[in-house]
Write a protein that holds these residues in place. Structure first.
Motif, PDB file in Angstrom:
ATOM      1  N   ASP A  50     -39.706  -0.732 -36.249  1.00 44.96           N
ATOM      2  CA  ASP A  50     -39.575  -1.786 -35.248  1.00 44.96           C
ATOM      3  C   ASP A  50     -39.192  -3.089 -35.931  1.00 44.96           C
ATOM      4  O   ASP A  50     -40.055  -3.905 -36.264  1.00 44.96           O
ATOM      5  N   LYS A  51     -37.913  -3.309 -36.118  1.00 45.84           N
ATOM      6  CA  LYS A  51     -37.436  -4.514 -36.807  1.00 45.84           C
ATOM      7  C   LYS A  51     -37.605  -5.780 -35.975  1.00 45.84           C
ATOM      8  O   LYS A  51     -37.586  -6.873 -36.503  1.00 45.84           O
ATOM      9  N   GLU A  52     -37.779  -5.615 -34.661  1.00 41.35           N
ATOM     10  CA  GLU A  52     -37.918  -6.769 -33.775  1.00 41.35           C
ATOM     11  C   GLU A  52     -39.362  -7.277 -33.687  1.00 41.35           C
ATOM     12  O   GLU A  52     -39.623  -8.308 -33.069  1.00 41.35           O
ATOM     13  N   ALA A  53     -40.315  -6.589 -34.302  1.00 42.84           N
ATOM     14  CA  ALA A  53     -41.734  -6.927 -34.151  1.00 42.84           C
ATOM     15  C   ALA A  53     -42.061  -8.388 -34.477  1.00 42.84           C
ATOM     16  O   ALA A  53     -42.757  -9.038 -33.693  1.00 42.84           O
ATOM     17  N   PRO A  54     -41.591  -8.958 -35.590  1.00 43.45           N
ATOM     18  CA  PRO A  54     -41.935 -10.365 -35.861  1.00 43.45           C
ATOM     19  C   PRO A  54     -41.422 -11.327 -34.773  1.00 43.45           C
ATOM     20  O   PRO A  54     -42.129 -12.251 -34.370  1.00 43.45           O
ATOM     21  N   THR A  55     -40.227 -11.073 -34.286  1.00 40.26           N
ATOM     22  CA  THR A  55     -39.676 -11.903 -33.207  1.00 40.26           C
ATOM     23  C   THR A  55     -40.500 -11.727 -31.946  1.00 40.26           C
ATOM     24  O   THR A  55     -40.804 -12.697 -31.235  1.00 40.26           O
ATOM     25  N   ARG A  56     -40.889 -10.493 -31.649  1.00 41.28           N
ATOM     26  CA  ARG A  56     -41.710 -10.211 -30.475  1.00 41.28           C
ATOM     27  C   ARG A  56     -43.032 -10.944 -30.557  1.00 41.28           C
ATOM     28  O   ARG A  56     -43.480 -11.563 -29.588  1.00 41.28           O
ATOM     29  N   VAL A  57     -43.694 -10.875 -31.708  1.00 38.20           N
ATOM     30  CA  VAL A  57     -45.000 -11.517 -31.868  1.00 38.20           C
ATOM     31  C   VAL A  57     -44.877 -13.029 -31.647  1.00 38.20           C
ATOM     32  O   VAL A  57     -45.707 -13.625 -30.953  1.00 38.20           O
ATOM     33  N   ARG A  58     -43.848 -13.636 -32.198  1.00 45.95           N
ATOM     34  CA  ARG A  58     -43.650 -15.086 -31.981  1.00 45.95           C
ATOM     35  C   ARG A  58     -43.473 -15.392 -30.498  1.00 45.95           C
ATOM     36  O   ARG A  58     -44.044 -16.345 -29.969  1.00 45.95           O
ATOM     37  N   ARG A  59     -42.682 -14.573 -29.810  1.00 46.78           N
ATOM     38  CA  ARG A  59     -42.441 -14.792 -28.378  1.00 46.78           C
ATOM     39  C   ARG A  59     -43.725 -14.591 -27.578  1.00 46.78           C
ATOM     40  O   ARG A  59     -44.032 -15.383 -26.676  1.00 46.78           O
ATOM     41  N   LEU A  60     -44.478 -13.558 -27.881  1.00 47.49           N
ATOM     42  CA  LEU A  60     -45.740 -13.326 -27.178  1.00 47.49           C
ATOM     43  C   LEU A  60     -46.699 -14.496 -27.370  1.00 47.49           C
ATOM     44  O   LEU A  60     -47.364 -14.930 -26.419  1.00 47.49           O
ATOM     45  N   ARG A  61     -46.780 -15.040 -28.578  1.00 46.46           N
ATOM     46  CA  ARG A  61     -47.668 -16.176 -28.836  1.00 46.46           C
ATOM     47  C   ARG A  61     -47.208 -17.407 -28.054  1.00 46.46           C
ATOM     48  O   ARG A  61     -48.022 -18.140 -27.513  1.00 46.46           O
ATOM     49  N   ARG A  62     -45.890 -17.629 -27.996  1.00 44.59           N
ATOM     50  CA  ARG A  62     -45.370 -18.765 -27.203  1.00 44.59           C
ATOM     51  C   ARG A  62     -45.722 -18.604 -25.730  1.00 44.59           C
ATOM     52  O   ARG A  62     -45.996 -19.583 -25.041  1.00 44.59           O
ATOM     53  N   LEU A  63     -45.696 -17.372 -25.249  1.00 45.95           N
ATOM     54  CA  LEU A  63     -46.037 -17.100 -23.854  1.00 45.95           C
ATOM     55  C   LEU A  63     -47.546 -17.106 -23.610  1.00 45.95           C
ATOM     56  O   LEU A  63     -47.992 -17.164 -22.462  1.00 45.95           O
ATOM     57  N   GLY A  64     -48.326 -17.015 -24.687  1.00 47.61           N
ATOM     58  CA  GLY A  64     -49.778 -16.984 -24.562  1.00 47.61           C
ATOM     59  C   GLY A  64     -50.307 -15.668 -24.017  1.00 47.61           C
ATOM     60  O   GLY A  64     -51.349 -15.642 -23.363  1.00 47.61           O
ATOM     61  N   ILE A  65     -49.594 -14.580 -24.294  1.00 50.45           N
ATOM     62  CA  ILE A  65     -50.026 -13.264 -23.813  1.00 50.45           C
ATOM     63  C   ILE A  65     -50.093 -12.278 -24.973  1.00 50.45           C
ATOM     64  O   ILE A  65     -49.517 -12.504 -26.025  1.00 50.45           O
ATOM     65  N   GLY A  66     -50.821 -11.207 -24.735  1.00 55.32           N
ATOM     66  CA  GLY A  66     -50.843 -10.116 -25.707  1.00 55.32           C
ATOM     67  C   GLY A  66     -52.020 -10.111 -26.650  1.00 55.32           C
ATOM     68  O   GLY A  66     -52.098  -9.246 -27.523  1.00 55.32           O
ATOM     69  N   LEU A  67     -52.953 -11.053 -26.478  1.00 55.46           N
ATOM     70  CA  LEU A  67     -54.132 -11.066 -27.345  1.00 55.46           C
ATOM     71  C   LEU A  67     -55.434 -10.849 -26.590  1.00 55.46           C
ATOM     72  O   LEU A  67     -56.440 -10.482 -27.182  1.00 55.46           O
ATOM     73  N   HIS A  68     -55.415 -11.112 -25.267  1.00 53.89           N
ATOM     74  CA  HIS A  68     -56.636 -11.045 -24.472  1.00 53.89           C
ATOM     75  C   HIS A  68     -56.370 -10.290 -23.176  1.00 53.89           C
ATOM     76  O   HIS A  68     -55.266 -10.349 -22.642  1.00 53.89           O
ATOM     77  N   PRO A  69     -57.388  -9.627 -22.655  1.00 54.27           N
ATOM     78  CA  PRO A  69     -57.235  -9.017 -21.334  1.00 54.27           C
ATOM     79  C   PRO A  69     -56.855 -10.103 -20.328  1.00 54.27           C
ATOM     80  O   PRO A  69     -57.254 -11.262 -20.467  1.00 54.27           O
ATOM     81  N   ASP A  70     -56.088  -9.727 -19.349  1.00 57.63           N
ATOM     82  CA  ASP A  70     -55.584 -10.691 -18.373  1.00 57.63           C
ATOM     83  C   ASP A  70     -55.806 -10.107 -16.980  1.00 57.63           C
ATOM     84  O   ASP A  70     -55.332  -9.015 -16.687  1.00 57.63           O
ATOM     85  N   ARG A  71     -56.510 -10.837 -16.134  1.00 59.28           N
ATOM     86  CA  ARG A  71     -56.827 -10.329 -14.795  1.00 59.28           C
ATOM     87  C   ARG A  71     -55.566  -9.998 -13.999  1.00 59.28           C
ATOM     88  O   ARG A  71     -55.534  -9.016 -13.265  1.00 59.28           O
TER      89      ARG A  71
END
Length: 190
Positions: free
Chosen positions: A15-36
């Motif tokens: 998955d060569k896109e993983a670092p870019t994905r992680v940066r985008r997820l952090r900018r969006l504030g999603i992907g680390l905590h459950p979300d109702r």
């Protein structure tokens, strides 16, 4: 892809896109905590597909995170899926990147329909088959406006399922719907 010399099968895609994905997820504030909102979406996805398990899954370099989760007990925790993902009966929303089929969907950037995973040697050897008993999978990528595949929406069952074309169309439509929700959230609308 990771190569398992004992099975001679390509298992988990690189998955060569993983670092870019992680940066985008952090900018969006999603992907680390459950979300109702994502849990509610997973509940609806399970209802629409009549699947016992459904997930909104975000993937980083090493693991998958179920920000939205529906399980048969309707609590989002304590199921065989989350327990097996955590190991030793622990309850969590994480799963190793080499477990399951979502990493394939993210790297391929295309929906994946596996009516019976045992029909596909490449997928039948996945740890979720033996450890959790997964027999069928239906998932689609969450590709956002920047072109990054953030993760997936997916449903799984412990029985083979004839998802067919209607299942494929449903999962793709649900992925598009969730991406719109994520975009509205980013734009301040949610």
């Amino acid at each position: 892809m990771m190569y398992d010399p004992t099975a001679h099968l390509l298992l988990t895609p690189v998955d060569k896109e993983a670092p870019t994905r992680v940066r985008r997820l952090r900018r969006l504030g999603i992907g680390l905590h459950p979300d109702r909102a994502f849990d509610a979406f997973a509940d609806r996805l399970a209802e629409v597909t009549a699947a016992p398990y459904s997930m909104v899954n975000f993937i980083d370099e090493n693991r998958q995170f179920f920000a939205g989760l529906h399980t048969p007990d309707s609590t989002g925790s304590g199921s065989e899926l989350t327990a097996a993902a955590a190991g030793e009966g622990a309850v969590c929303r994480y799963m190793a990147r080499d477990h399951g089929y979502c990493p394939h969907v993210v790297v391929r950037r295309k929906a994946l329909v596996l009516e019976d995973v045992c029909d596909y040697p490449r997928f039948a050897g996945n740890p979720v088959v033996d450890e959790i008993g997964i027999r069928s999978y239906l998932g689609a990528p969450l590709i956002d406006r920047t072109g990054v595949a953030l993760g997936t929406v997916c449903v799984v069952d412990v029985e083979p399922r004839p998802w067919g074309r209607s299942g494929l169309e449903t999962i793709k439509a649900m992925a598009a719907e969730l991406i719109e929700q994520i975009h509205r959230r980013e734009d301040g609308g949610i």
